[in-house]
Design a protein around this motif. Structure first.
Motif, PDB file in Angstrom:
ATOM      1  N   ARG A 103      46.919  32.721  50.394  1.00 17.02           N
ATOM      2  CA  ARG A 103      46.886  33.050  48.972  1.00 17.02           C
ATOM      3  C   ARG A 103      45.502  33.571  48.621  1.00 17.02           C
ATOM      4  NH1 ARG A 103      51.511  31.521  46.239  1.00 17.02           N
ATOM      5  NH2 ARG A 103      52.658  29.875  47.267  1.00 17.02           N
ATOM      6  N   GLN A 156      51.059  33.964  54.407  1.00 13.31           N
ATOM      7  CA  GLN A 156      51.006  32.698  53.676  1.00 13.31           C
ATOM      8  C   GLN A 156      49.667  32.472  52.989  1.00 13.31           C
ATOM      9  OE1 GLN A 156      52.050  29.782  56.593  1.00 13.31           O
ATOM     10  NE2 GLN A 156      54.218  30.273  56.512  1.00 13.31           N
ATOM     11  N   ARG A 163      52.843  36.080  60.044  1.00 13.71           N
ATOM     12  CA  ARG A 163      53.346  34.983  59.208  1.00 13.71           C
ATOM     13  C   ARG A 163      52.189  34.218  58.581  1.00 13.71           C
ATOM     14  NH1 ARG A 163      56.820  34.156  63.367  1.00 13.71           N
ATOM     15  NH2 ARG A 163      55.655  32.361  64.113  1.00 13.71           N
ATOM     16  N   ASP A 202      52.737  20.876  55.140  1.00 18.58           N
ATOM     17  CA  ASP A 202      52.324  21.258  56.491  1.00 18.58           C
ATOM     18  C   ASP A 202      53.122  20.501  57.541  1.00 18.58           C
ATOM     19  OD1 ASP A 202      50.487  22.972  55.372  1.00 18.58           O
ATOM     20  OD2 ASP A 202      48.742  21.683  55.773  1.00 18.58           O
ATOM     21  N   GLU A 206      56.600  22.009  57.768  1.00 20.71           N
ATOM     22  CA  GLU A 206      56.574  23.294  58.469  1.00 20.71           C
ATOM     23  C   GLU A 206      56.362  23.093  59.958  1.00 20.71           C
ATOM     24  OE1 GLU A 206      53.637  25.726  56.597  1.00 20.71           O
ATOM     25  OE2 GLU A 206      54.807  25.934  54.761  1.00 20.71           O
TER      26      GLU A 206
END
Length: 88
Positions: free
Chosen positions: A31, A29, A25, A68, A71
Motif C-alpha cells: 500500500r 499488496q 503478488r 498474515d 495467508e
C-alpha cells in the motif's frame, strides 16, 4: 517435432516464472499513501510510529498478524501442478 520431453532450461524457466509471480503478488499488496488512524477491522488506534513505518497501513498489529497467519496457511497451494506434469 514434439518429443514429449521438456527442452533445455524448462525447469529454470518454471522456477523463474514462479518467482516472478510471487514478486508481482507481493508488490500488488504493498500500500502507499497515508495510513489509517484506526484499524479497519477492529477500530483500534494505530500508533503514529506504525503509520510512519508502514506506508498505507490499514490494520493494527494484532489484526495484521492474524491476516498474515491466514495467508501463510493458504500459501502452500501449488497452482501450477506438479513439476512432472509441467515437464512432459
Amino acid at each position: 517435432m514434439a518429443t514429449g520431453w521438456a527442452g533445455d532450461g524448462a525447469v529454470q524457466d518454471q522456477i523463474d516464472a514462479t518467482v516472478d509471480d510471487a514478486i508481482q503478488r507481493a508488490r500488488a499488496q504493498l500500500r502507499q499513501g497515508p495510513g489509517l488512524t484506526h484499524c479497519e477491522h477492529c477500530d483500534a488506534l494505530i500508533p503514529e510510529a506504525r503509520r510512519r513505518a508502514v506506508p498505507g497501513v490499514r490494520l493494527c498489529i494484532a489484526c495484521q498478524e492474524e491476516q498474515d497467519a491466514a495467508e501463510h496457511d493458504s500459501a502452500g497451494y501449488n497452482r501450477r501442478g506438479s513439476k512432472d506434469s509441467q515437464l512432459r
